[in-house]
Design a protein around this motif. Sequence first.
Motif, PDB file in Angstrom:
ATOM      1  N   ARG A  85       0.839  -1.190   0.000  1.00 52.11           N
ATOM      2  CA  ARG A  85       0.000   0.000   0.000  1.00 52.11           C
ATOM      3  C   ARG A  85       0.882   1.252   0.000  1.00 52.11           C
ATOM      4  NH1 ARG A  85      -3.958   0.906   4.902  1.00 52.11           N
ATOM      5  NH2 ARG A  85      -1.990   1.700   5.705  1.00 52.11           N
ATOM      6  N   ASP A  86       1.979   1.190   0.760  1.00 46.91           N
ATOM      7  CA  ASP A  86       2.901   2.332   0.788  1.00 46.91           C
ATOM      8  C   ASP A  86       3.479   2.598  -0.591  1.00 46.91           C
ATOM      9  OD1 ASP A  86       2.411   2.569   3.434  1.00 46.91           O
ATOM     10  OD2 ASP A  86       4.292   1.642   4.110  1.00 46.91           O
ATOM     11  N   VAL A  87       3.861   1.521  -1.280  1.00 47.90           N
ATOM     12  CA  VAL A  87       4.443   1.701  -2.613  1.00 47.90           C
ATOM     13  C   VAL A  87       3.406   2.283  -3.562  1.00 47.90           C
ATOM     14  CG1 VAL A  87       5.318   0.467  -4.643  1.00 47.90           C
ATOM     15  CG2 VAL A  87       6.262  -0.018  -2.382  1.00 47.90           C
ATOM     16  N   ARG A  88       2.163   1.811  -3.404  1.00 48.69           N
ATOM     17  CA  ARG A  88       1.094   2.351  -4.238  1.00 48.69           C
ATOM     18  C   ARG A  88       0.957   3.862  -4.012  1.00 48.69           C
ATOM     19  NH1 ARG A  88      -2.396  -2.058  -3.347  1.00 48.69           N
ATOM     20  NH2 ARG A  88      -3.622  -0.852  -1.872  1.00 48.69           N
ATOM     21  N   ALA A  89       1.085   4.252  -2.744  1.00 43.36           N
ATOM     22  CA  ALA A  89       0.989   5.687  -2.429  1.00 43.36           C
ATOM     23  C   ALA A  89       2.150   6.444  -3.074  1.00 43.36           C
ATOM     24  CB  ALA A  89       1.005   5.882  -0.916  1.00 43.36           C
ATOM     25  N   ILE A  90       3.338   5.830  -3.049  1.00 40.07           N
ATOM     26  CA  ILE A  90       4.497   6.484  -3.678  1.00 40.07           C
ATOM     27  C   ILE A  90       4.257   6.635  -5.182  1.00 40.07           C
ATOM     28  CG2 ILE A  90       6.948   6.216  -4.239  1.00 40.07           C
ATOM     29  CD1 ILE A  90       7.282   4.819  -1.517  1.00 40.07           C
ATOM     30  N   LEU A  91       3.727   5.575  -5.801  1.00 39.32           N
ATOM     31  CA  LEU A  91       3.451   5.641  -7.238  1.00 39.32           C
ATOM     32  C   LEU A  91       2.436   6.741  -7.536  1.00 39.32           C
ATOM     33  CD1 LEU A  91       3.261   1.909  -8.405  1.00 39.32           C
ATOM     34  CD2 LEU A  91       5.196   3.475  -8.375  1.00 39.32           C
ATOM     35  N   ALA A  92       1.427   6.843  -6.684  1.00 40.90           N
ATOM     36  CA  ALA A  92       0.405   7.866  -6.909  1.00 40.90           C
ATOM     37  C   ALA A  92       1.022   9.262  -6.835  1.00 40.90           C
ATOM     38  CB  ALA A  92      -0.708   7.726  -5.877  1.00 40.90           C
ATOM     39  N   ARG A  93       1.933   9.444  -5.884  1.00 43.68           N
ATOM     40  CA  ARG A  93       2.597  10.746  -5.764  1.00 43.68           C
ATOM     41  C   ARG A  93       3.458  11.055  -6.971  1.00 43.68           C
ATOM     42  NH1 ARG A  93       4.736  12.273   0.026  1.00 43.68           N
ATOM     43  NH2 ARG A  93       5.928  13.734  -1.232  1.00 43.68           N
ATOM     44  N   LEU A  94       4.208  10.031  -7.402  1.00 41.25           N
ATOM     45  CA  LEU A  94       5.076  10.230  -8.558  1.00 41.25           C
ATOM     46  C   LEU A  94       4.233  10.622  -9.766  1.00 41.25           C
ATOM     47  CD1 LEU A  94       7.462   7.169  -8.165  1.00 41.25           C
ATOM     48  CD2 LEU A  94       8.123   9.552  -7.969  1.00 41.25           C
ATOM     49  N   ARG A  95       3.118   9.914  -9.932  1.00 35.34           N
ATOM     50  CA  ARG A  95       2.229  10.211 -11.051  1.00 35.34           C
ATOM     51  C   ARG A  95       1.718  11.641 -10.944  1.00 35.34           C
ATOM     52  NH1 ARG A  95      -3.168   7.043 -10.835  1.00 35.34           N
ATOM     53  NH2 ARG A  95      -3.216   6.242 -12.958  1.00 35.34           N
ATOM     54  N   GLY A  96       1.395  12.048  -9.713  1.00 37.73           N
ATOM     55  CA  GLY A  96       0.937  13.412  -9.486  1.00 37.73           C
ATOM     56  C   GLY A  96       1.987  14.442  -9.868  1.00 37.73           C
ATOM     57  N   GLU A  97       3.254  14.043  -9.774  1.00 31.17           N
ATOM     58  CA  GLU A  97       4.325  14.980 -10.117  1.00 31.17           C
ATOM     59  C   GLU A  97       4.739  14.858 -11.579  1.00 31.17           C
ATOM     60  OE1 GLU A  97       7.415  14.597  -7.175  1.00 31.17           O
ATOM     61  OE2 GLU A  97       5.890  14.587  -5.603  1.00 31.17           O
ATOM     62  N   GLY A  98       3.985  14.030 -12.318  1.00 30.83           N
ATOM     63  CA  GLY A  98       4.228  13.950 -13.755  1.00 30.83           C
ATOM     64  C   GLY A  98       5.323  12.975 -14.161  1.00 30.83           C
ATOM     65  N   VAL A  99       5.727  12.115 -13.225  1.00 28.49           N
ATOM     66  CA  VAL A  99       6.762  11.137 -13.555  1.00 28.49           C
ATOM     67  C   VAL A  99       6.136  10.000 -14.367  1.00 28.49           C
ATOM     68  CG1 VAL A  99       8.429   9.500 -12.590  1.00 28.49           C
ATOM     69  CG2 VAL A  99       8.017  11.688 -11.457  1.00 28.49           C
ATOM     70  N   THR A 100       6.824   9.597 -15.418  1.00 28.25           N
ATOM     71  CA  THR A 100       6.358   8.473 -16.218  1.00 28.25           C
ATOM     72  C   THR A 100       6.820   7.184 -15.541  1.00 28.25           C
ATOM     73  OG1 THR A 100       6.727   9.864 -18.143  1.00 28.25           O
ATOM     74  CG2 THR A 100       6.355   7.512 -18.547  1.00 28.25           C
ATOM     75  N   ILE A 101       5.892   6.243 -15.367  1.00 27.45           N
ATOM     76  CA  ILE A 101       6.235   5.015 -14.647  1.00 27.45           C
ATOM     77  C   ILE A 101       5.958   3.796 -15.511  1.00 27.45           C
ATOM     78  CG2 ILE A 101       5.794   3.627 -12.585  1.00 27.45           C
ATOM     79  CD1 ILE A 101       4.796   6.221 -11.242  1.00 27.45           C
ATOM     80  N   PHE A 102       6.940   2.951 -15.618  1.00 28.15           N
ATOM     81  CA  PHE A 102       6.800   1.697 -16.354  1.00 28.15           C
ATOM     82  C   PHE A 102       6.839   0.593 -15.309  1.00 28.15           C
ATOM     83  CE2 PHE A 102       8.155  -1.806 -19.054  1.00 28.15           C
ATOM     84  CZ  PHE A 102       7.529  -1.535 -20.264  1.00 28.15           C
ATOM     85  N   LEU A 103       5.698  -0.037 -15.114  1.00 28.76           N
ATOM     86  CA  LEU A 103       5.535  -0.939 -13.979  1.00 28.76           C
ATOM     87  C   LEU A 103       5.353  -2.369 -14.464  1.00 28.76           C
ATOM     88  CD1 LEU A 103       4.927  -1.232 -10.897  1.00 28.76           C
ATOM     89  CD2 LEU A 103       2.553  -0.754 -11.436  1.00 28.76           C
ATOM     90  N   ASN A 104       6.273  -3.206 -14.060  1.00 28.15           N
ATOM     91  CA  ASN A 104       6.157  -4.619 -14.407  1.00 28.15           C
ATOM     92  C   ASN A 104       5.756  -5.358 -13.148  1.00 28.15           C
ATOM     93  OD1 ASN A 104       6.534  -7.260 -15.175  1.00 28.15           O
ATOM     94  ND2 ASN A 104       8.758  -7.134 -15.212  1.00 28.15           N
ATOM     95  N   SER A 105       4.624  -6.021 -13.185  1.00 26.09           N
ATOM     96  CA  SER A 105       4.195  -6.697 -11.960  1.00 26.09           C
ATOM     97  C   SER A 105       3.349  -7.925 -12.262  1.00 26.09           C
ATOM     98  CB  SER A 105       3.409  -5.729 -11.083  1.00 26.09           C
ATOM     99  OG  SER A 105       2.961  -6.392  -9.934  1.00 26.09           O
ATOM    100  N   HIS A 106       3.471  -8.890 -11.377  1.00 23.89           N
ATOM    101  CA  HIS A 106       2.610 -10.060 -11.436  1.00 23.89           C
ATOM    102  C   HIS A 106       1.271  -9.776 -10.776  1.00 23.89           C
ATOM    103  CE1 HIS A 106       6.059 -12.847 -12.061  1.00 23.89           C
ATOM    104  NE2 HIS A 106       5.125 -13.429 -12.762  1.00 23.89           N
ATOM    105  N   LEU A 107       1.318  -8.826  -9.853  1.00 19.45           N
ATOM    106  CA  LEU A 107       0.143  -8.566  -9.038  1.00 19.45           C
ATOM    107  C   LEU A 107      -0.829  -7.713  -9.831  1.00 19.45           C
ATOM    108  CD1 LEU A 107       2.026  -7.909  -5.737  1.00 19.45           C
ATOM    109  CD2 LEU A 107       0.606  -9.884  -6.280  1.00 19.45           C
TER     110      LEU A 107
END
Lengths: 326, 286
Positions: A187-209
Amino acid sequence: MSGSVSQLPASAISATSSEPAIELRGLRKVFRNQVAVDNLTLSVDYGEVFGFLGPNGAGKTTSIKMLMGLVYPTSGQARLLGRKLGDRVARRQIGYLPELFRFHEWLTGSEFLDLHGRLYGMPAAERRKRIPDVLTLVDLTAYAHKKIGTYSKGMQQRIGLAQALINSPRLVFLDEPTSALDPLGRRDVRAILARLRGEGVTIFLNSHLLSEVELSSDRVAIIDHGRVAATGRVDDLLARDLRVEFRIGSLPAELLPELGKLVQVEQIAVGPRTVVTTRAAGEEAIAAVVDLFARHNVRVYGVMPERRSLEDVFVDVVAPTREAGR
Amino acid sequence: MNVVAIARLTVREAFRRKVILGVVLLSLGFIALYAIGFHLFRDNYLSLEARRSVRTGAGPAPSYAVSASAMVLLGLYTVNFLTGIMTIFAAVGTVAGEIEAGTLDAIVPKPIGRWQIITGKYLGFALMLSTYIILMVCGVAITAHLVGHYGPPHLVHGTLLVILVSMILLSLTMLGSTLFSTMTNGVIVFMLYGVAVTGGLVEQLGTALNSDTMVKIGIGSSILLPSDSMWRLASYVVQPSLAISFIGPNPLGTTVPPSALAVHYSIVYCLMLVIGSVLVFQRRDL
């Protein structure tokens, strides 16, 4: 979980609307005789969170490793931040958390971050300022001066995430960033991703989940056998090929051909209420069916679209090729 | 800058893994034993010499320098041998081990060149090994001076050659580490090291027995891996000529010093192997 995630570095490559942040064209990797990645083509826009999915052995990690300069493509082209692979100016603005997150375990957390900041070419003053920030972000401040070797798996993954963000990147590649984390850590990582997205960072996420990706991503690509098997916005994929049940009064026989043009009728159960089970290509089709019923004064008691998850979509896309392979 | 960061990391790893501590403790032990040995040797020599002069009535023999030089040679040989082994052990997995562990996955994508990783590691090891060699040679020389009242000639020249020996082995081990797994590399480098040492012995025997073939075998082995021939040159320069002609061909030294060409060859050998490591690592999928 506080502290700034990303300030744009002075040397930032300016985002141009014409060019995507990530662009792969016909990327291919053959190890000896085995094709790991076969003609991978996709593009990710600036500011997008892009989920990269696929079964084990589909070529996800190999694809990321090619983009990170760890593995050389056999053929094809790729551009990151508008520059060709390996370009140092681009690399300065890219963060990467490797799948295996194995680090020099005899370094302490802050020494490790200092090393990686140094390798990014960050001046000492900037590193001193930035290291406490990212440590706070991944909640490891209390362990800054402990050796990484003494960290739990989850902490090692978090320090790896801090490493990927130390340079305030504009583009981040995260290969299974939550594989070692418990639900709270995820959940913490999800929050970090949400913040990064809010700051306009492009995220390439590879996940099984898949639930993880469903929650975090704007767009996904499902790859199988080294190719893109399906791609699109998460909402569109979820709404694709829906099974919908209509609970109605009674269905006049003459309506059936017209209904068949809008959706694929699978089953009609006649009872006190008639239940028509259908497959719809998308949400628009459902609306059209309701309109049709309304026009012909058929009473509609309920419209129940099946709640699909990304997992269902994934299974639909991947399972047929698995069956065929058997 | 990146090269320095990687070199620092290499040195730091040696300290953190307590390699340095272990080496320092064992080396102090060696120097202590060496001092005791030198002391006993000198006592023994002096009492023999005293008895001989009483018996023959002659003055002190000029052969003390020869024997003391042999003691210094033994000390330096031990330093050379220990450093050789240390070099191989330290660097055997420096690239392969990091690839196997996956620690390079986070390093290589940084805005640095892969060549900087190789040269940084090389510099880190070179710095540590050279420092170690210099300290150990000083240890031997100071012991010889204080305990044995003897000073070997051309010690700086000899030290540089022992450093060259270590650099040759380091270059070979680094190249192997970019090509093979840690274990395979260890086996290969040790076999080559064995070939070089044995080749050197065969060459000495060949000189003693006047066998051209054996000398050629020795030369062949020193082209393959010039570490042993550079050690023999080092041994040649740190002994007085009297000692060399007195002792003759022997397992630790030589009466026929390798030429300047051999030294140049060794330096070029190091360079080529480092360039080779860079090229191999540059192209490798990780």
